[in-house]
Design an enzyme around this catalytic site. Structure first.
Site, PDB file in Angstrom:
ATOM      1  N   ASP A 116       0.759  -1.036  -0.004  1.00 39.65           N
ATOM      2  CA  ASP A 116       0.039  -0.053   0.023  1.00 39.65           C
ATOM      3  C   ASP A 116       0.741   1.270   0.179  1.00 39.65           C
ATOM      4  O   ASP A 116       1.755   1.473   0.878  1.00 39.65           O
ATOM      5  CB  ASP A 116      -0.927  -0.089   1.339  1.00 39.65           C
ATOM      6  CG  ASP A 116      -1.837   0.960   1.134  1.00 39.65           C
ATOM      7  OD1 ASP A 116      -3.023   0.809   0.828  1.00 39.65           O
ATOM      8  OD2 ASP A 116      -1.795   2.118   1.966  1.00 39.65           O
ATOM      9  N   GLU A 152       1.419  -0.465  -5.045  1.00 42.15           N
ATOM     10  CA  GLU A 152       0.146   0.141  -5.092  1.00 42.15           C
ATOM     11  C   GLU A 152       0.429   1.630  -5.172  1.00 42.15           C
ATOM     12  O   GLU A 152       0.175   2.323  -4.087  1.00 42.15           O
ATOM     13  CB  GLU A 152      -0.980  -0.338  -4.118  1.00 42.15           C
ATOM     14  CG  GLU A 152      -2.292   0.426  -4.296  1.00 42.15           C
ATOM     15  CD  GLU A 152      -2.685   1.529  -3.361  1.00 42.15           C
ATOM     16  OE1 GLU A 152      -3.878   2.203  -3.584  1.00 42.15           O
ATOM     17  OE2 GLU A 152      -1.947   1.918  -2.425  1.00 42.15           O
TER      18      GLU A 152
END
Lengths: 683, 683
Positions: free
Chosen positions: B412, B441
């Protein structure tokens, strides 16, 4: 694979990458010329949303580094430009760091705008300002006053609750504390895209840990002549009537005025050395010479001497000194031919037999292109055991002629000598003589030509001679002006003593004019082999061949002084326009524009320094008939606003036309001119 | 600048340059996957007209080098292909040398053809053959017998005046001396573009002094899943009706069969860790949560634990072991979310306060996007004095979950952590676990996303989600399949829990289908966030926003088990076609084809190994109406001869059409299908 250990100190969060100019990842120097604006680009960025700042550092030789702020162009790209002011090896480095002060200032602005409490943020800023190293202004370029004092006053303002301090200009020493609030128009102009606070923070903000490239990038700075030059080649042993051949070097001085009057910069002479007699070639390359045949100047070496001697018929080594000086007096530069090959009669054949390859039968290996044999030429053997002495000997030849006033060398077939030799030799010579220019005469495969440019040649002959259709020219010059532009400098020749292209064999003056216009305006450097070119010499030795009939390579010529279509006036005009308009001295700004007629090629150039007018060339590639076209001018690179009026002024005729927007109509009659060389001017 | 000294030994006349794959000049490894053909290209050439020969050397880790002949492609470009058979760090090197034997053989052939005397040339050849180092065959790949014996017999033939020996195949040990002259059809087939003599000379010719790159080039070899994968994301705390939420990890096992049946490879779960309560967000991202609000899984850390713990409502760490094993049983791979950020309740906040930045008022710096504040999240401070312990601590998190069966990590916001950390951490993990895959990401600026791929991420989220028109898609995927293809592997998602694009907000099943078809066929890796995707979830939190209404990020959902337009069958079909046709597993062979309708995008892919059929996709970008177009198929990359007949077989419908030449007509009804996925087959 071993597990990587932790770095010994915390690495910077900033990275520097994708710098330009960069040749083969830094394996070779990029090239530029003295005074030319060199623009360095780099990607500089950090993780997250913190601002990065960047500096370009440049230095000459081993000198001190000078620092220039880099401007953010968007998408993490940074740019700075410097103008090298000395010849020789330069280096640049890019430094990136986290601009904590800038990030903080930006956040403060947004929060103040949103009416959010900023009391803690002011404290954060005071901490950053306290960190700021006011000593930095001693190193930085363009420091403006006593940064430490300015920082102190800014801290005092903020500490006193003056949140608006960051919206005014920094509290300069001379005006700090006077409470003066400038209005919008009074804000200091941005420099390098940085306003006054950016500049202050750029100079004083804490940089450590900063990021750099793994190693500095080399740039070789050459004389302007390496980039921008017009060459004129002639055989001094031939003459202009009524003078009788053979001509001499002393008499060649008389021809310099004509060359200078045509606006050329470089006078290039084929080899001036003694010519061998063994297997000498006769007229028209005959293998059975007549006793009075003079041989090819490229068949170097005779009992009178080799590469350090001058042919007795031409004169003496001292005549070279005199010719070089005479060139200088006329604003010309003398270029000599360096052809590292020997006839069987060359002194090196007996003095240094180990510099040549020997065949199993004990003979020396002559040049070959199987099954063809060139028994008049012995190539030097770059795989010789005695290679080190060979390299030194060849470099000594160049040094010898530099000692006689020669600074430009046109090197014959450099691609048949080891790349490593050239890399060493050109660097070796440049150490003492950064003014020296080498032109590579290599008509060979693309990668080989490019490698020669990388290893040290300042200029290179090109495929221009054979690029004739619009798409050939466009594709080739788009490649030259982008992919290889940092190291490969083209020199475009419509003809050479070896290349009379099929196009010119018609003898049509309009075709000669078209080729001259293209060479002189597409390429910053160009040249012609004269007087063959001005006199429209055009007969080939045989149908389908590209060699001249009765070539000066193998015989003396006496050229007529006049010709009804003499191209001298056109060459004079082209060289004059080139000198007057800086745009034509550059390659990087070349842009092609669409036309709706394949016979008409349109392109523009601009002056990277921004001083000269943009040039727009509309060239007729068809010597045979009138051609018309609508050109679709991309106005942006020319600095012309969309859909506006502007004037185009033909520098060949002086005629001015009023154009509007992108689409404009042209009509070109080859009987009148090979094209338009327009300046683009506000209407 | 110091004058360069002479090299200590004679440099090779050959140069090796312009190798590919090469990322940032070798600063970062290129990427490939196990078994994937890796094609290495290089420019290898010498001065003059002598032939160069080249070898590709490859090795795994610190293992022995293996040598593969490189094939000359023309214009000095050489190529060789190898298929890495082990995971982890590989290296390649390119070696070039003068092929004196080849040059000699070529000259002999031309001279024999011209009927020229070759007696001295035979002597030269005998010398070269005597030099030839028959020992070379011990090192070389694919040595064919006793090279020394073959060379001896060839020398004997030539010495005996058998000039024609070079025109037959080399005198192999078993047949030498039998006088057998093969006819044309009996010549050994060329391998790597080399005939039998080329191969003999390649193995045995003297190479010294040879040239190489300054250093070997690194290539990281990943599992196939790193290149070719279909991802399915779901929130295990939500459920499918009639099951009541909250769901658990144990119950999530039951959902795996559905995911596997739809043909996905990777099951990705949002963070499974305890969720903080301080500043917890309520439903629809409300800052005033209700007592029963469950909070965002990305708000990691509570008294129950942080990144090494599992949320008590979901289960235990052992449930992760079980889930990973259950995935493996079904041919799936479990992917966990690595979100390196902490709530104020995270144990690290008290255990390692120095890992967080502190504000002047003593509080910890929360996440900000000025003037917005995210007080529920404390970012980690990569400028911490304790950075080394922080790096180790974060790497330990990854190692911990590897220890529980996890091999795929979706990271993330990696772009808000230091690049240097990722470079160290991914290399560090890969030393022991080359099978591990990291997906970045990072929806941020291009250079930042590319840098993350360079420093070690195997896959990256992309801008696909926002690329909707034909030219956006074409431009983007042309860039991905060329400029960055050696290191950046796209993973294309039509939706994520954070991104519900405006296109999908119509809820039109045809638009969902179109986006799925594009993602699954343009990109070798793709993924959906489900069941939101299959169930056509499409309401935004407010007009103009890209966030879902009632997002699972902030609340539990109970999804309906059925939907009249359920997209499961389409996803199953797409994933099935992807598995059946190797062409869709690759990016490098992507080519776009022109169409005369901007609503129809046409592109093809081929299997680089040459085994699978070419795939031609004709996608309808318009969900609203029937579109027709004439596509202009570039037949060359598909291996279809010019102007020939061929069949296209739609893998979605099984329908076969007969096409001819480049121009063919298509008609696409979005109510029936989002496009054609054709195999291209000989008719």
């Amino acid at each position: 694979m071993e597990s990587p250990s932790l770095p010994s100190t915390r690495p910077s969060r900033v990275v520097v990458e994708a710098v330009s100019p960069l040749v083969d990842g830094g394996a070779f120097p990029a090239k530029a010329t003295i005074g030319e604006p060199v623009t360095v680009l780099a990607d500089v960025f950090a993780d997250g949303h913190d601002q990065a700042a960047a500096a370009l550092r440049v230095r000459h030789g081993e000198g001190a580094w000078r620092e220039i702020p880099m401007e953010a162009l968007g998408n993490d790209r940074f740019q700075a430009t410097f103008a090298p002011d000395a010849l020789g090896r330069w280096q640049y480095q890019v430094v990136g760091w986290l601009n904590h002060l800038g990030t903080w200032r930006h956040g403060m602005e947004l929060k103040l705008e949103a009416g959010v409490d900023v009391s803690v943020d002011v404290q954060i800023g005071l901490g950053l300002l306290a960190d700021a190293d006011a000593d930095a202004d001693a190193d930085a370029d363009g420091g403006s006053g006593d940064d430490r004092t300015i920082l102190d006053r800014l801290r005092a303002q903020l500490a006193a609750g003056d949140d608006g301090a960051l919206r005014r200009r920094p509290p300069h020493t001379e005006e700090a504390g006077d409470g003066y609030v400038p209005d919008q128009d009074d804000v200091e102009p941005a420099e390098h895209g940085l306003d006054a606070f950016d500049q202050l923070f750029w100079r004083t903000g804490r940089r450590a840990p900063s990021a750099t490239l793994a190693s500095p990038v080399n740039i070789d700075i050459d004389p302007e002549l390496a980039r921008f030059s017009a060459w004129y080649e002639f055989f001094p042993r031939s003459t202009i009537a009524p003078q009788q051949p053979p001509g001499t070097l002393a008499e060649a001085v008389d021809r310099l005025d004509v060359v200078a009057a045509m606006g050329f910069d470089v006078v290039y002479l084929p080899p001036v050395h003694p010519i061998g007699t063994t297997h000498r070639k006769g007229r028209n390359n005959a293998t059975t010479p007549e006793p009075d045949d003079v041989g090819s100047p490229w068949a170097i070496g005779a009992p009178e001497g080799g590469h350090l001697a001058v042919h007795p018929d031409l004169g003496t080594v001292e005549d070279i000194d005199a010719l070089a000086a005479a060139c200088t007096q006329r604003g010309l530069t003398l270029a000599m031919d360096i052809a590292f090959q020997c006839t069987p009669d060359h002194p090196w054949v007996t003095e240094h037999p180990q510099w040549f390859a020997h065949r199993p039968d004990g003979t020396i290996q002559y040049a070959e292109n199987p099954p063809k044999k060139y028994q008049d030429i012995y190539p030097l053997d770059f795989e010789s055991e005695d290679w080190a002495a060979l390299w030194q000997g060849l470099a000594d030849v160049i040094r010898f002629w530099i000692g006689h006033g020669v600074t430009v060398f046109r090197v014959d077939n450099p691609h048949t000598k080891a790349f490593a030799f050239w890399e060493w030799a050109t660097a070796h010579i440049r150490t003492d003589h950064p003014e020296v220019i080498f032109l590579a005469e290599a008509f060979t495969r693309p990668r080989v030509m490019e490698r020669l440019a990388k290893v040290g040649f300042n200029q290179s002959y090109t495929y221009f001679t054979w690029r004739q259709s619009w798409w050939e020219l466009r594709q080739y010059f788009e490649d030259l002006s982008t992919r290889t532009v940092d190291y490969f400098r083209p020199n475009a020749w419509p003809n050479t003593p070896d290349i009379l292209t099929e196009q010119l064999q018609s003898g049509d003056p309009a075709m000669f004019a078209s080729r001259a216009l293209l060479a002189a305006t597409l390429s910053p450097s160009w040249g012609v082999y004269g007087p063959a070119f001005e006199l429209l010499e055009h007969l080939p030795i045989r149908p389908g061949a590209e060699e001249y009939l009765d070539s000066e390579k193998y015989q003396l010529r006496q050229w007529p002084p006049e010709h009804p279509h003499h191209l001298g006036p056109l060459l004079t005009a082209l060289n004059g326009i080139r000198r007057q308009h800086a745009a034509l001295a550059h390659l990087r700004t070349l842009r092609f524009h669409e036309t709706d007629n394949e016979a008409i090629l349109c392109y523009s150039k601009t002056d990277p320094a921004g001083a000269g007018l943009p040039i727009l060339v509309v060239a007729n590639l068809d010597a045979g008939q009138v051609q018309e076209a609508t050109v679709d001018v991309d106005l942006r690179p020319l600095g012309v606003p969309y859909e506006s009026d502007y004037a185009v002024v033909d520098q060949l005729t002086g005629q001015r036309a009023h154009w509007h927007g992108a689409h404009n109509w042209v009509r070109l009659d080859p009987a009148l001119a090979p094209g338009h060389i327009f300046t683009v001017e506000a209407s």
